[in-house]
Motif scaffolding. Structure first.
Motif, PDB file in Angstrom:
ATOM      1  N   LEU A   1       0.585  -0.818   0.208  1.00  0.00           N
ATOM      2  CA  LEU A   1       0.235   0.055  -0.036  1.00  0.00           C
ATOM      3  C   LEU A   1       0.809   1.334  -0.266  1.00  0.00           C
ATOM      4  CD1 LEU A   1      -2.528  -1.278   3.330  1.00  0.00           C
ATOM      5  CD2 LEU A   1      -3.103  -0.837   0.528  1.00  0.00           C
ATOM      6  N   ASP A   2       0.438   2.480  -0.533  1.00  0.00           N
ATOM      7  CA  ASP A   2       1.220   3.673  -0.447  1.00  0.00           C
ATOM      8  C   ASP A   2       1.032   4.056   1.301  1.00  0.00           C
ATOM      9  OD1 ASP A   2       1.878   3.618  -2.754  1.00  0.00           O
ATOM     10  OD2 ASP A   2      -0.300   5.091  -4.383  1.00  0.00           O
ATOM     11  N   VAL A   3       1.707   4.616   1.583  1.00  0.00           N
ATOM     12  CA  VAL A   3       2.087   4.991   2.925  1.00  0.00           C
ATOM     13  C   VAL A   3       2.479   6.536   2.742  1.00  0.00           C
ATOM     14  CG1 VAL A   3       1.271   2.720   3.737  1.00  0.00           C
ATOM     15  CG2 VAL A   3       3.590   3.566   3.850  1.00  0.00           C
ATOM     16  N   ASN A   4       2.670   7.130   3.875  1.00  0.00           N
ATOM     17  CA  ASN A   4       3.259   8.153   4.271  1.00  0.00           C
ATOM     18  C   ASN A   4       3.463   8.159   5.705  1.00  0.00           C
ATOM     19  OD1 ASN A   4       4.606  10.556   4.380  1.00  0.00           O
ATOM     20  ND2 ASN A   4       3.172  11.975   3.437  1.00  0.00           N
ATOM     21  N   LEU A   5       4.950   7.498   6.396  1.00  0.00           N
ATOM     22  CA  LEU A   5       5.284   7.378   7.569  1.00  0.00           C
ATOM     23  C   LEU A   5       6.947   7.881   7.685  1.00  0.00           C
ATOM     24  CD1 LEU A   5       4.000   3.331   7.046  1.00  0.00           C
ATOM     25  CD2 LEU A   5       2.937   5.555   8.920  1.00  0.00           C
ATOM     26  N   PRO A   6       7.208   7.784   8.691  1.00  0.00           N
ATOM     27  CA  PRO A   6       8.571   9.433   9.324  1.00  0.00           C
ATOM     28  C   PRO A   6       9.115   7.566   8.958  1.00  0.00           C
ATOM     29  CG  PRO A   6       6.943   9.000  10.679  1.00  0.00           C
ATOM     30  CD  PRO A   6       6.224   7.992   9.625  1.00  0.00           C
ATOM     31  N   PHE A   7      10.705   7.872   8.113  1.00  0.00           N
ATOM     32  CA  PHE A   7      11.585   6.381   7.970  1.00  0.00           C
ATOM     33  C   PHE A   7      12.439   7.478   8.664  1.00  0.00           C
ATOM     34  CE2 PHE A   7      14.517   5.178   4.298  1.00  0.00           C
ATOM     35  CZ  PHE A   7      14.575   3.856   5.613  1.00  0.00           C
ATOM     36  N   SER A   8      13.746   6.092   9.186  1.00  0.00           N
ATOM     37  CA  SER A   8      14.697   7.771   9.536  1.00  0.00           C
ATOM     38  C   SER A   8      15.754   6.090   8.730  1.00  0.00           C
ATOM     39  CB  SER A   8      15.384   7.770  10.724  1.00  0.00           C
ATOM     40  OG  SER A   8      14.854   6.547  11.583  1.00  0.00           O
ATOM     41  N   TYR A   9      16.946   6.395   8.223  1.00  0.00           N
ATOM     42  CA  TYR A   9      18.379   5.612   7.653  1.00  0.00           C
ATOM     43  C   TYR A   9      19.825   6.122   8.499  1.00  0.00           C
ATOM     44  CZ  TYR A   9      19.207   9.080   4.639  1.00  0.00           C
ATOM     45  OH  TYR A   9      19.162   9.912   3.280  1.00  0.00           O
ATOM     46  N   TYR A  10      20.684   5.027   7.993  1.00  0.00           N
ATOM     47  CA  TYR A  10      22.170   5.491   9.151  1.00  0.00           C
ATOM     48  C   TYR A  10      22.872   5.675   6.990  1.00  0.00           C
ATOM     49  CZ  TYR A  10      20.926   4.539  13.211  1.00  0.00           C
ATOM     50  OH  TYR A  10      20.038   5.486  14.695  1.00  0.00           O
ATOM     51  N   ASP A  11      23.485   6.965   6.848  1.00  0.00           N
ATOM     52  CA  ASP A  11      24.387   7.296   5.602  1.00  0.00           C
ATOM     53  C   ASP A  11      25.222   8.339   6.041  1.00  0.00           C
ATOM     54  OD1 ASP A  11      25.152   8.026   3.418  1.00  0.00           O
ATOM     55  OD2 ASP A  11      24.189   9.645   3.108  1.00  0.00           O
ATOM     56  N   ASP A  12      26.614   7.341   5.893  1.00  0.00           N
ATOM     57  CA  ASP A  12      28.127   7.805   6.168  1.00  0.00           C
ATOM     58  C   ASP A  12      27.957   7.672   7.768  1.00  0.00           C
ATOM     59  OD1 ASP A  12      29.079   7.839   3.423  1.00  0.00           O
ATOM     60  OD2 ASP A  12      28.312   9.821   3.801  1.00  0.00           O
ATOM     61  N   LEU A  13      27.718   6.778   8.826  1.00  0.00           N
ATOM     62  CA  LEU A  13      27.283   6.609  10.026  1.00  0.00           C
ATOM     63  C   LEU A  13      26.381   7.444  11.233  1.00  0.00           C
ATOM     64  CD1 LEU A  13      31.239   5.641  11.147  1.00  0.00           C
ATOM     65  CD2 LEU A  13      29.299   4.311  10.417  1.00  0.00           C
ATOM     66  N   LYS A  14      25.414   8.966   9.863  1.00  0.00           N
ATOM     67  CA  LYS A  14      24.645   9.727  10.366  1.00  0.00           C
ATOM     68  C   LYS A  14      23.410   9.288  10.242  1.00  0.00           C
ATOM     69  CE  LYS A  14      28.301  13.268   9.274  1.00  0.00           C
ATOM     70  NZ  LYS A  14      28.586  15.285   8.869  1.00  0.00           N
ATOM     71  N   GLU A  15      22.841   9.444  10.999  1.00  0.00           N
ATOM     72  CA  GLU A  15      21.269   9.039  11.288  1.00  0.00           C
ATOM     73  C   GLU A  15      20.375  10.494  10.292  1.00  0.00           C
ATOM     74  OE1 GLU A  15      17.529   7.939  13.466  1.00  0.00           O
ATOM     75  OE2 GLU A  15      18.661   8.261  14.858  1.00  0.00           O
ATOM     76  N   LYS A  16      19.766   9.705   8.683  1.00  0.00           N
ATOM     77  CA  LYS A  16      18.435  11.106   8.731  1.00  0.00           C
ATOM     78  C   LYS A  16      17.396  10.582   8.275  1.00  0.00           C
ATOM     79  CE  LYS A  16      22.875  12.332   6.070  1.00  0.00           C
ATOM     80  NZ  LYS A  16      23.349  12.433   4.443  1.00  0.00           N
ATOM     81  N   THR A  17      16.793  11.914   7.494  1.00  0.00           N
ATOM     82  CA  THR A  17      15.119  11.063   7.878  1.00  0.00           C
ATOM     83  C   THR A  17      14.738  11.509   6.752  1.00  0.00           C
ATOM     84  OG1 THR A  17      14.825  13.689   8.254  1.00  0.00           O
ATOM     85  CG2 THR A  17      15.207  12.563  10.160  1.00  0.00           C
ATOM     86  N   GLY A  18      13.644  10.550   6.125  1.00  0.00           N
ATOM     87  CA  GLY A  18      13.120  10.800   5.113  1.00  0.00           C
ATOM     88  C   GLY A  18      11.881  10.423   5.394  1.00  0.00           C
ATOM     89  N   GLU A  19      11.088   9.837   4.511  1.00  0.00           N
ATOM     90  CA  GLU A  19       9.336   9.885   4.149  1.00  0.00           C
ATOM     91  C   GLU A  19       9.666   8.098   3.864  1.00  0.00           C
ATOM     92  OE1 GLU A  19       7.749  12.223   2.299  1.00  0.00           O
ATOM     93  OE2 GLU A  19       8.819  13.859   3.770  1.00  0.00           O
ATOM     94  N   ALA A  20       8.315   7.042   4.246  1.00  0.00           N
ATOM     95  CA  ALA A  20       8.524   5.878   3.702  1.00  0.00           C
ATOM     96  C   ALA A  20       7.035   6.304   2.450  1.00  0.00           C
ATOM     97  CB  ALA A  20       8.265   4.363   4.210  1.00  0.00           C
ATOM     98  N   ARG A  21       7.002   5.744   1.552  1.00  0.00           N
ATOM     99  CA  ARG A  21       5.364   6.095   0.310  1.00  0.00           C
ATOM    100  C   ARG A  21       5.193   4.945   0.283  1.00  0.00           C
ATOM    101  NH1 ARG A  21       5.458  11.457  -1.111  1.00  0.00           N
ATOM    102  NH2 ARG A  21       6.950  12.359   0.357  1.00  0.00           N
TER     103      ARG A  21
END
Length: 236
Positions: free
Chosen positions: A109-129
Motif C-alpha cells: 500500500l501507499d503510505v506516508n510514514l516517518p523513516f530514518s536511515y544511516y548514511d555515512d554513520l549519520k542518522e538521516k530522515t526520509g519518508e516511507a511512501r
C-alpha cells in the motif's frame, strides 16, 4: 551474469520441495553453501528431519526468489547425497534451466510514514511512501553512498507502535526525484526483519486497507446521497 547463475549464488536462500516417503509434500529452506557446474551444496536453515529419509536420485523442486523482479523461479533437481555432521549438508544436482516463475503476491500500500536511515554513520530522515512486509519505497536525501545492491540500516515508525522498527535491507533501486534532484527514491528489500517486525507491518497494512475501503464506501454513499437529493430538487 545469466539468470540461473544469479539465482544459485552462494549465500542465497533456496526452498526445496519433495514428495514421497510418507510425506504428501515436504518443504524446507536451505542456504546455498557452494556451487559448481554439476552440483549445489546446501546447508539446513530449518529443522528438516524428514529429509534424512531421502535416497539418492529422489526428484526435487527448488524455488529461488529473485529480489530484482520479485519472482519465484522453479527449478528441477535430484538428490546426490546427504552429508551428516553438526551442520548436515545436502548435495543436489545443479539445475540446468528455469522451468517457470510466479510473482509473489503481497499486500502493498501507499503510505506516508516517518523513516530514518544511516548514511555515512549519520542518522538521516526520509519518508516511507510504499510498504509491504518484504520491502518499502522511501523518499530520502540524495547521496552517492546510496547505491544499488548496498545494505541500508533503517528505522520505520508505525502508528500506535511505541518503538521504531529496526530493519536492515538491500537497496534494489535508486532514482532521482524528477522535481527535486536533491532527493531520491530508494527501493529496499528487507534482508533482516524479524517475524515480529513483519507481523507488525502486516497488521498495520491490513488495518490501513480496511480504513481505505471504509473511506471509499463512505465517500461513494455520500456522493449517491447528493445525487439523489439533486434529482429530488429537479423533480420538484
Amino acid at each position: 551474469m545469466q539468470l540461473l547463475d544469479r539465482l544459485l549464488q552462494p549465500g542465497k536462500n533456496i526452498t526445496l520441495k519433495f514428495t514421497g516417503n510418507g510425506y504428501k509434500e515436504s518443504v524446507h529452506t536451505f542456504i546455498i553453501r557452494s556451487t559448481n557446474p554439476d552440483q549445489l551444496t546446501l546447508l539446513f536453515k530449518d529443522n528438516a528431519t524428514s529429509i534424512d529419509r531421502l535416497r539418492p536420485g529422489t526428484k526435487l523442486k527448488l524455488i529461488c526468489h529473485n529480489e530484482e523482479d520479485g519472482h519465484d523461479y522453479r527449478l528441477s533437481s535430484e538428490l546426490i547425497e546427504i552429508k551428516p555432521g553438526d551442520l548436515p549438508r545436502v548435495v543436489v544436482k545443479r539445475p540446468v534451466m528455469v522451468e517457470h516463475s510466479t510473482r509473489r503476491s503481497f499486500l502493498r500500500l501507499d503510505v506516508n510514514l516517518p523513516f530514518s536511515y544511516y548514511d555515512d554513520l549519520k542518522e538521516k530522515t526520509g519518508e516511507a511512501r510504499n510498504l509491504s512486509i518484504n520491502g518499502l519505497l522511501a523518499l530520502v536525501q540524495s547521496s552517492p553512498s546510496l547505491k544499488q545492491d548496498s545494505s541500508l540500516t533503517s528505522k520505520l515508525t508505525l502508528p500506535n507502535v511505541n518503538k521504531p522498527l529496526i530493519i536492515i535491507g538491500k537497496i534494489i533501486r535508486v532514482e532521482k526525484e524528477k522535481e527535486d534532484p536533491s532527493r531520491s527514491w530508494v527501493a529496499i528489500n528487507f534482508q533482516s526483519a524479524s517475524e515480529e517486525v513483519k507481523n507488525q507491518i502486516s497488521r498495520y497494512l491490513v488495518q490501513r486497507q480496511r480504513l481505505l475501503i471504509n473511506l471509499k464506501k463512505r465517500t461513494s454513499n455520500k456522493n449517491l446521497l447528493v445525487v439523489s437529493q439533486s434529482n429530488q430538487i429537479v423533480g420538484n
